[in-house]
Design an enzyme around this catalytic site. Structure first.
Site, short mmCIF file in Angstrom:
data_model
loop_
_atom_site.label_atom_id
_atom_site.label_comp_id
_atom_site.label_asym_id
_atom_site.label_seq_id
_atom_site.Cartn_x
_atom_site.Cartn_y
_atom_site.Cartn_z
N ASP A 109 -18.27 42.85 -12.35
CA ASP A 109 -19.59 42.24 -12.46
C ASP A 109 -19.53 40.75 -12.14
OD1 ASP A 109 -18.87 40.81 -14.80
OD2 ASP A 109 -19.45 42.48 -16.08
N LEU A 110 -20.69 40.13 -12.12
CA LEU A 110 -20.84 38.74 -11.68
C LEU A 110 -19.86 37.80 -12.36
CD1 LEU A 110 -22.55 36.53 -10.17
CD2 LEU A 110 -23.96 36.43 -12.24
#
Length: 262
Positions: A109-110
């Site tokens: 994820d980010l």
């Protein structure tokens, strides 16, 4: 009719070309994104033969090449997607010029960083993602809060949070300083933001998450943004039962091609 004369199912062909996994390619076909020789493709069982022209969103797709796999050290702040509706920087836009079309094996994820495997073969990506491989995904995790080692150990039996069952997670306390601690966390099946959600269930806030290995494939000494292709021989050695398309080694040669992502 021989298999060669008949060709290859277009969904599989698209996957081997690195467009997407076969499942996602089938979805793209259903949504009308794919054309074959100027005709819209409506069924994934459509066959592609040599000389056919395949378009995805009106862009030509090159025929599949030999399967290749790279280790990439993803920095935080990048999303693992080809196009982000919010306009955030992506993993794929950060790759060096000259890279073929690739997709990721799973995602980070980010705000997560560390090892991300990239391949030009969607079939291989799907195969490496399957929990049935039994491959551990290992992480270094920094958390804020009071670590209860007994509750941490209990994660090895799985846990249910907010109605979602998470499989066994092996987690151990490595070091602690004040309210911050470093953990080593291993799991075989990673649901979306699984580690963050499970740690939140233990009243721990994840402030940093680094994937250090994926099965036999290590992050090793790759620096943030670095990319290293896995030599074909090593791929064959690591997955001898795979159809010539495989992944990175636990002891990747130091002289493998390495480049800094831009």
């Amino acid at each position: 009719m021989t298999q060669e004369a008949r060709g290859e199912r277009i969904a599989k062909w698209l996957a081997r070309s690195g467009v997407a996994s076969r499942r996602d390619a089938e979805r793209m076909i259903e949504e009308g994104h794919v054309r074959l020789n100027s005709q819209s493709v409506t069924h994934p069982a459509t066959f592609v033969t040599d000389g056919d022209i395949v378009l995805v969103d009106n862009q030509p797709v090159s025929a599949p090449e030999r399967t290749r796999l790279w280790r990439y050290h993803k920095p935080d702040g990048l999303v693992t997607t080809h196009k982000d509706p919010e306009g955030r920087p992506t993993v794929f836009s950060s790759l060096p010029e000259g890279m073929p079309r690739v997709i990721s094996v799973g995602r980070l994820d980010l705000n997560s960083e560390g090892l991300l495997l990239l391949t030009n073969d969607g079939e291989l990506a799907r195969r490496l993602e399957l929990p049935s491989n039994g491959w551990l995904r290992r992480y270094r995790v920094r958390v804020f809060g009071v670590v209860d080692e007994a509750r941490l150990a209990s994660l090895a039996h799985g846990v249910v949070l907010d109605g979602v069952r998470y499989g066994p997670i092996v987690a151990a306390l490595d070091s602690r300083k004040g309210d911050n601690a470093w953990l080593t966390v291993s799991l075989k099946e990673g649901k979306n933001r699984e580690i963050r959600k499970v740690m939140a269930g233990l009243n721990l806030h994840v402030s940093r998450l680094i994937r250090t290995s994926y099965g036999p494939f290590p992050l090793g000494t790759l620096q943030k943004g670095e990319l290293e292709e896995i030599p074909p021989r090593v791929l064959r050695d690591q997955l001898p039962k795979a159809p010539e398309k495989t992944a990175a080694p636990h002891n990747a040669p130091r002289n493998a091609a390495r480049s800094k992502a831009r």
